[in-house]
Design an enzyme around this catalytic site. Structure first.
Site, short mmCIF file in Angstrom:
data_model
loop_
_atom_site.label_atom_id
_atom_site.label_comp_id
_atom_site.label_asym_id
_atom_site.label_seq_id
_atom_site.Cartn_x
_atom_site.Cartn_y
_atom_site.Cartn_z
N HIS A 82 5.88 -5.61 -1.52
CA HIS A 82 5.92 -4.87 -0.26
C HIS A 82 6.59 -3.52 -0.43
CE1 HIS A 82 5.73 -8.92 2.14
NE2 HIS A 82 4.66 -8.69 1.40
N SER A 111 -0.71 -7.96 1.20
CA SER A 111 0.41 -7.36 1.92
C SER A 111 1.01 -6.15 1.20
CB SER A 111 1.50 -8.41 2.20
OG SER A 111 1.81 -9.12 1.02
#
Length: 290
Positions: A266, A209
């Site tokens: 992220h 991610s």
């Protein structure tokens, strides 16, 4: 699919070169004459791309120097095997992720998992004891800086990450080549892993991610500076991923049962991706203007 007017030009303006460019890209369009002007109509969902393209190439691309995939979506989509052949690096990263998920039993096999985590660890009773990163690097275990991207915890985790890497990775590989995609993937993994380690300390984390947000930021900023159909992302995709990031940062996602989220990874991935998109977009834009 509704059409909108993207250009209104005097009748004397030569639009033929740009129309030929749209035809080569197989973009649905039509030109009409209204109130002493020639008006270019295109589907609403690609109107902003067409405006940006005209701003850069009002005379079209007579020398056919641009690498322009199909913007209008009217060409036949290649089969899955053909897509794999065209995107070997994207396929390789996903294959490695699947292999790692299998041998680590999606994070359940700690004996195997410990070789791929950012920090080496050992289980002591009910506790995990981590080895300092400096000790692992001194022992030559440099792969730990990037291999957490291959670790996934659960089927949903790898399914979602794999889907988005397939979507974003192929775009970059088609536009900038496999070597650049591999370099960006490793860079985004490195930065996002360090960001997560810096903010959370010694913990277990993994997944693609952080890399995905790097790829998203790269495509986003690159497309703003040097419009190219390969990097065109529907508004809903960009908004959805940014909203998801904000929800994760708020703690709501963890609260409703999705587990701990690597928020720093992220954010770190997104920031470095925007930076590489800025550099790549400026370089491509300068190349266009020559």
């Amino acid at each position: 699919m509704s059409a909108v007017a993207v250009l209104r030009l005097p009748l004397g303006a030569d639009l033929s070169g740009f129309v030929k460019l749209l035809q080569r890209m197989q973009v649905p369009h039509r030109v009409s004459e209204e109130a002493g002007e020639q008006v270019l109509w295109v589907p609403d969902e690609i109107s902003e791309d067409v405006r940006s393209l005209y701003a850069r190439f009002p005379a079209g691309d007579p020398d056919q120097q641009l690498e322009l995939p199909d913007l209008g979506g009217t060409s036949r989509r290649p089969g899955f095997v053909a897509q794999l052949t065209r995107s070997p690096v994207t396929a390789l990263v996903l294959l490695l992720s699947l292999i790692v998920s299998a041998v680590t039993l999606l994070g359940e096999n700690l004996d195997t998992l410990r070789w791929l985590t950012f920090l080496e660890f050992r289980v002591v009773g009910d506790y995990i004891q981590f080895t300092p990163l400096a000790d692992s690097l001194a022992a030559g275990q440099w792969w730990r800086l990037v291999t957490p991207m291959l670790i996934h915890f659960g089927f949903l985790h790898i399914a979602m990450n794999g889907m988005w890497y397939w979507e974003l990775g192929r775009r970059i590989e088609a536009r900038q080549g496999g070597i650049n995609l591999l370099g960006l993937t490793l860079l985004f993994s490195l930065v996002s892993n360090f960001a997560q380690y810096f903010f959370s300390g010694p913990t277990l984390f993994g997944g693609l991610s952080g890399v995905l947000y790097g790829l998203l930021g790269h495509c986003w900023i690159y497309q703003l500076l040097a419009p190219n159909p390969a990097y065109h992302l529907p508004r809903g995709v960009l908004v959805m991923m940014l909203v998801w990031l904000l929800l994760c940062l708020s703690g709501l996602v963890s609260l409703i049962g999705f587990g701990e989220i690597a928020n720093a990874a992220h954010v770190g991935g997104l920031l470095v991706g925007c930076f590489t998109g800025l550099l790549g977009g400026l370089f491509a834009r300068r190349k266009m203007l020559r």
